[in-house]
Design a protein around this motif. Structure first.
Motif, PDB file in Angstrom:
ATOM      1  N   VAL A 165       0.873  -1.174   0.000  1.00 25.23           N
ATOM      2  CA  VAL A 165       0.000   0.000   0.000  1.00 25.23           C
ATOM      3  C   VAL A 165       0.905   1.218   0.000  1.00 25.23           C
ATOM      4  N   TRP A 166       0.774   2.074  -1.023  1.00 22.61           N
ATOM      5  CA  TRP A 166       1.732   3.161  -1.208  1.00 22.61           C
ATOM      6  C   TRP A 166       1.133   4.542  -1.000  1.00 22.61           C
ATOM      7  N   SER A 167      -0.111   4.602  -0.564  1.00 25.24           N
ATOM      8  CA  SER A 167      -0.705   5.881  -0.171  1.00 25.24           C
ATOM      9  C   SER A 167      -1.758   5.608   0.903  1.00 25.24           C
ATOM     10  N   ARG A 168      -1.924   6.571   1.755  1.00 17.12           N
ATOM     11  CA  ARG A 168      -2.903   6.391   2.828  1.00 17.12           C
ATOM     12  C   ARG A 168      -4.311   6.246   2.267  1.00 17.12           C
ATOM     13  N   GLN A 169      -4.586   6.949   1.168  1.00 13.31           N
ATOM     14  CA  GLN A 169      -5.923   6.923   0.580  1.00 13.31           C
ATOM     15  C   GLN A 169      -6.308   5.529   0.079  1.00 13.31           C
ATOM     16  N   SER A 170      -5.323   4.724  -0.304  1.00 15.15           N
ATOM     17  CA  SER A 170      -5.623   3.384  -0.821  1.00 15.15           C
ATOM     18  C   SER A 170      -5.578   2.311   0.262  1.00 15.15           C
ATOM     19  N   ALA A 171      -5.249   2.688   1.488  1.00 12.55           N
ATOM     20  CA  ALA A 171      -5.210   1.717   2.592  1.00 12.55           C
ATOM     21  C   ALA A 171      -6.617   1.488   3.138  1.00 12.55           C
ATOM     22  N   PRO A 172      -6.911   0.279   3.623  1.00 10.25           N
ATOM     23  CA  PRO A 172      -8.206   0.043   4.277  1.00 10.25           C
ATOM     24  C   PRO A 172      -8.388   1.025   5.440  1.00 10.25           C
ATOM     25  N   LYS A 173      -9.608   1.486   5.627  1.00  9.49           N
ATOM     26  CA  LYS A 173      -9.871   2.447   6.690  1.00  9.49           C
ATOM     27  C   LYS A 173      -9.806   1.770   8.051  1.00  9.49           C
ATOM     28  N   VAL A 174      -9.144   2.412   8.984  1.00 14.23           N
ATOM     29  CA  VAL A 174      -9.097   1.929  10.360  1.00 14.23           C
ATOM     30  C   VAL A 174      -9.482   3.082  11.281  1.00 14.23           C
ATOM     31  N   TRP A 175      -9.974   2.727  12.464  1.00 15.02           N
ATOM     32  CA  TRP A 175     -10.402   3.722  13.437  1.00 15.02           C
ATOM     33  C   TRP A 175      -9.625   3.574  14.734  1.00 15.02           C
ATOM     34  N   GLU A 176      -9.617   4.650  15.485  1.00 19.37           N
ATOM     35  CA  GLU A 176      -9.164   4.609  16.870  1.00 19.37           C
ATOM     36  C   GLU A 176     -10.386   4.416  17.764  1.00 19.37           C
ATOM     37  N   HIS A 177     -10.218   3.597  18.793  1.00 17.30           N
ATOM     38  CA  HIS A 177     -11.250   3.457  19.814  1.00 17.30           C
ATOM     39  C   HIS A 177     -11.273   4.760  20.609  1.00 17.30           C
ATOM     40  N   ALA A 178     -12.323   5.532  20.437  1.00 20.11           N
ATOM     41  CA  ALA A 178     -12.448   6.814  21.131  1.00 20.11           C
ATOM     42  C   ALA A 178     -13.244   6.606  22.417  1.00 20.11           C
ATOM     43  N   ALA A 179     -12.594   6.780  23.542  1.00 19.74           N
ATOM     44  CA  ALA A 179     -13.266   6.572  24.832  1.00 19.74           C
ATOM     45  C   ALA A 179     -14.179   7.761  25.109  1.00 19.74           C
ATOM     46  N   SER A 180     -15.349   7.735  24.506  1.00 18.76           N
ATOM     47  CA  SER A 180     -16.267   8.866  24.626  1.00 18.76           C
ATOM     48  C   SER A 180     -17.694   8.411  24.904  1.00 18.76           C
ATOM     49  N   THR A 181     -18.259   7.650  23.957  1.00 18.56           N
ATOM     50  CA  THR A 181     -19.698   7.377  23.980  1.00 18.56           C
ATOM     51  C   THR A 181     -19.959   5.917  23.641  1.00 18.56           C
ATOM     52  N   TYR A 182     -20.737   5.246  24.493  1.00 18.98           N
ATOM     53  CA  TYR A 182     -21.072   3.834  24.291  1.00 18.98           C
ATOM     54  C   TYR A 182     -22.569   3.640  24.531  1.00 18.98           C
ATOM     55  N   VAL A 183     -23.197   2.861  23.674  1.00 17.54           N
ATOM     56  CA  VAL A 183     -24.595   2.472  23.866  1.00 17.54           C
ATOM     57  C   VAL A 183     -24.656   0.967  23.678  1.00 17.54           C
ATOM     58  N   LEU A 184     -25.189   0.245  24.656  1.00 15.55           N
ATOM     59  CA  LEU A 184     -25.198  -1.205  24.541  1.00 15.55           C
ATOM     60  C   LEU A 184     -26.431  -1.817  25.178  1.00 15.55           C
ATOM     61  N   SER A 185     -26.730  -2.996  24.684  1.00 18.54           N
ATOM     62  CA  SER A 185     -27.838  -3.766  25.230  1.00 18.54           C
ATOM     63  C   SER A 185     -27.513  -4.198  26.652  1.00 18.54           C
ATOM     64  N   ALA A 186     -28.469  -4.021  27.552  1.00 15.63           N
ATOM     65  CA  ALA A 186     -28.256  -4.449  28.931  1.00 15.63           C
ATOM     66  C   ALA A 186     -28.068  -5.964  29.007  1.00 15.63           C
ATOM     67  N   ASP A 187     -28.777  -6.708  28.178  1.00  9.54           N
ATOM     68  CA  ASP A 187     -28.607  -8.166  28.164  1.00  9.54           C
ATOM     69  C   ASP A 187     -27.192  -8.550  27.750  1.00  9.54           C
ATOM     70  N   TYR A 188     -26.648  -7.843  26.762  1.00 13.97           N
ATOM     71  CA  TYR A 188     -25.278  -8.119  26.329  1.00 13.97           C
ATOM     72  C   TYR A 188     -24.286  -7.814  27.446  1.00 13.97           C
ATOM     73  N   LEU A 189     -24.481  -6.699  28.133  1.00 16.34           N
ATOM     74  CA  LEU A 189     -23.596  -6.338  29.230  1.00 16.34           C
ATOM     75  C   LEU A 189     -23.635  -7.395  30.337  1.00 16.34           C
ATOM     76  N   ARG A 190     -24.803  -7.956  30.583  1.00 17.76           N
ATOM     77  CA  ARG A 190     -24.915  -8.971  31.636  1.00 17.76           C
ATOM     78  C   ARG A 190     -24.210 -10.278  31.262  1.00 17.76           C
ATOM     79  N   ARG A 191     -24.317 -10.685  30.005  1.00 20.62           N
ATOM     80  CA  ARG A 191     -23.843 -12.027  29.649  1.00 20.62           C
ATOM     81  C   ARG A 191     -22.386 -12.071  29.171  1.00 20.62           C
TER      82      ARG A 191
END
Length: 234
Positions: A165-191
């Motif tokens: 991969v010779w340019s950033r534009q042609s690389a697969p997109k990746v993200w940083e885990h931003a410790a800001s906002t989370y929404v989750l199912s309560a059932d998922y959190l329990r199990r």
């Protein structure tokens, strides 16, 4: 029933007392706590803390009385997931009715806007994943300009692809885990035992709204940006 949560441990090695330290006119925790109280979709709010001053402050603003955080969840090594699980069960007991959705806002990421919380809630309602997690586009990309040393000490791209991969534009997109906002199912959190066991999908936020306070420099930078925002709003 949607339960909003803020975690605010007393101890902090990087910025002592940061969660209750004044920033841009009010305690750091209030920039996130006030967003939960102001959102009409959040039915109740809990604050998980081992700090009596923060706890009393949260109760005075309208948070549910769930008691102080247990000692084993108030250490540097305590996982966020365990803190969430305790807050969910304690909050549900205080409410006296089932919680279906758990929302966590990280109080060390105060540049989030109300529209970011709404966007995460909308995505969760529309897509129905186990969890929505805030992310921002990564500044560096492991397919292009993140490198590792091999056993000889020579550098190679962390995640090489055939042909390179010779340019950033042609690389697969990746993200940083931003410790800001989370929404989750309560059932998922329990199990589940960790964040990524289920279907966790990204809610992308602008990088400038994902800055997290971990050092004195971070605090100064975020405070400057918040004051600029407040000035522009006047």
């Amino acid at each position: 029933m949607i339960l909003g949560h803020i975690g605010a441990r007393k101890g902090s090695k990087g910025v002592p007392g940061k969660n209750f330290r004044p920033i841009a006119g009010k305690p750091l925790i209030d920039w996130s706590l006030d967003q939960l109280f102001a959102n009409p979709r959040i039915d109740a709010v809990v604050v998980s803390t081992d700090d009596e001053r923060i706890y009393d402050h949260a109760l005075a603003k309208g948070a549910l009385d769930i008691g102080l955080r247990p000692v084993h969840l108030a250490t540097d090594a305590a996982p966020k997931w365990g803190v969430w699980q305790h807050a969910l069960e304690a909050g549900q007991a205080a409410l006296g009715q089932p919680v279906t959705t758990f929302v966590d806002l990280d109080c060390t990421s105060p540049l989030r806007l109300p529209e970011d919380l709404d966007g995460a809630l909308d995505l969760f309602a529309q897509d129905k994943p186990d969890m929505v997690m805030s992310v921002c586009e990564a500044r560096k990309n492991p397919y292009f300009n993140l490198v590792e040393a091999d056993e000889t000490g020579a550098l190679h791209v962390s995640k090489p692809l055939p042909g390179g991969v010779w340019s950033r534009q042609s690389a697969p997109k990746v993200w940083e885990h931003a410790a800001s906002t989370y929404v989750l199912s309560a059932d998922y959190l329990r199990r589940a035992k960790t964040i990524y066991e289920g279907r966790v999908i990204p809610f992308e936020m602008p990088p400038e709204r994902c800055l997290d306070i971990d050092t004195p420099f971070d605090f100064r930078l975020v405070e400057m940006l918040m004051n600029d925002r407040l000035t522009e709003g006047n």
